[in-house]
Design an enzyme around this catalytic site. Sequence first.
Site, short mmCIF file in Angstrom:
data_model
loop_
_atom_site.label_atom_id
_atom_site.label_comp_id
_atom_site.label_asym_id
_atom_site.label_seq_id
_atom_site.Cartn_x
_atom_site.Cartn_y
_atom_site.Cartn_z
N LYS A 54 2.36 -7.57 52.41
CA LYS A 54 2.90 -8.33 53.55
C LYS A 54 2.52 -9.80 53.36
O LYS A 54 1.34 -10.14 53.21
CB LYS A 54 2.30 -7.79 54.85
CG LYS A 54 2.61 -8.61 56.10
CD LYS A 54 3.98 -8.33 56.63
CE LYS A 54 4.20 -8.97 58.01
NZ LYS A 54 3.48 -8.26 59.08
N VAL A 55 3.52 -10.67 53.37
CA VAL A 55 3.29 -12.10 53.21
C VAL A 55 4.11 -12.87 54.24
O VAL A 55 4.96 -12.30 54.92
CB VAL A 55 3.67 -12.59 51.79
CG1 VAL A 55 2.86 -11.88 50.72
CG2 VAL A 55 5.17 -12.45 51.54
N SER A 56 3.88 -14.15 54.32
CA SER A 56 4.70 -15.02 55.15
C SER A 56 6.02 -15.29 54.45
O SER A 56 6.06 -15.51 53.24
CB SER A 56 3.99 -16.35 55.39
OG SER A 56 2.76 -16.18 56.04
N THR A 134 4.48 -18.94 57.85
CA THR A 134 5.75 -19.32 58.47
C THR A 134 5.50 -20.16 59.71
O THR A 134 6.25 -21.09 60.01
CB THR A 134 6.56 -18.07 58.84
OG1 THR A 134 6.72 -17.26 57.67
CG2 THR A 134 7.93 -18.44 59.38
N ALA A 135 4.43 -19.85 60.43
CA ALA A 135 4.12 -20.64 61.64
C ALA A 135 3.95 -22.11 61.28
O ALA A 135 4.51 -23.00 61.95
CB ALA A 135 2.84 -20.10 62.29
N HIS A 175 1.32 -13.91 66.94
CA HIS A 175 1.01 -12.54 67.32
C HIS A 175 0.57 -12.41 68.77
O HIS A 175 1.20 -12.94 69.68
CB HIS A 175 -0.02 -11.94 66.35
CG HIS A 175 0.45 -11.90 64.93
ND1 HIS A 175 1.75 -11.60 64.58
CD2 HIS A 175 -0.20 -12.13 63.77
CE1 HIS A 175 1.87 -11.63 63.26
NE2 HIS A 175 0.72 -11.96 62.75
#
Length: 304
Positions: A54-56, A134-135, A175
């Site tokens: 799981k990655v951005s 991504t944020a 989140h």
Amino acid sequence: MALSLAISPCPNDTFVFHALVHGQVPGAPPVEVTYADVDVTNTAAERGAFDLVKVSYAALPWLLDDYHLLPCGGALGRGCGPLVLTQPDRYRPDRDHADREQADHDDGGRADGARADRADLTGATVAVPGDRTTAYLLFRLWSAGRPPARIEVVPFHEIMPGVAAGRYDAGLVIHEARFTYPRHGLTALVDLGEWWEADTGLPIPLGAILARRGAVDPEAAAEWIRESVRRAWADPAASREYVLAHAQEMEPDVVDRHIGLYVNEFTADLGEAGFAAVEALLGRAADAGLVPQTSSSRATAWTS
């Protein structure tokens, strides 16, 4: 031979991958799982450390030579974007937005600054959860490629307490912080997901699942993950103990809201809108010089 998997301990990931991790997906190999924040997995993926990771989405331009983007299992949706938090009244939006906020308030809408898409943070110290998240990429696009003078990468769990204590002028959060930031006495200056959706009409691409080239068949991996998602939805109680054990002391109500927001139709399949969102994010970021150029076929043709 076991499959190495790296995901976050967040409820959406543990909910989605419960069946796969626990050997309940027919035909899938055994899985050895590592739990880590996405800033850690972004870096580990550059080393080719895991078969599935799981990655951005923001990290994809550096990873697609070595990984396939899978069309399922990740985090992408609407109304789930990152927030920029500050202490109350520390920063104010421009006059036009102040007027619009008052109108929203008069109409019964939010008036907490979360729509202040031109609020000025010039010179502020902003805590972010990772420089390839991504944020942070959305934050840089929102601020027209000119982030505040000082950015500090801070472990996610330290951001809200740090802003509340005055160590940082603002904090970029993701989140479950969407549900819990008022407890820290903070206010949302801008909702970057709301800004993105208004500007593009597309959902927000947050976290992607990648399969390492040559290590795992992407089509098979996608089907394993989809089956894990189907089983999670069919029997939510089955994963409850596992999810809560990794939920970093979140209350059950927050866990439920977290899963309800981040596990959605895009988790089962990105579809046309999901892939369009990925293309838009990476295309805009490349045009702004924030990430390397990535061809749309490379980013979205997951079976290539």
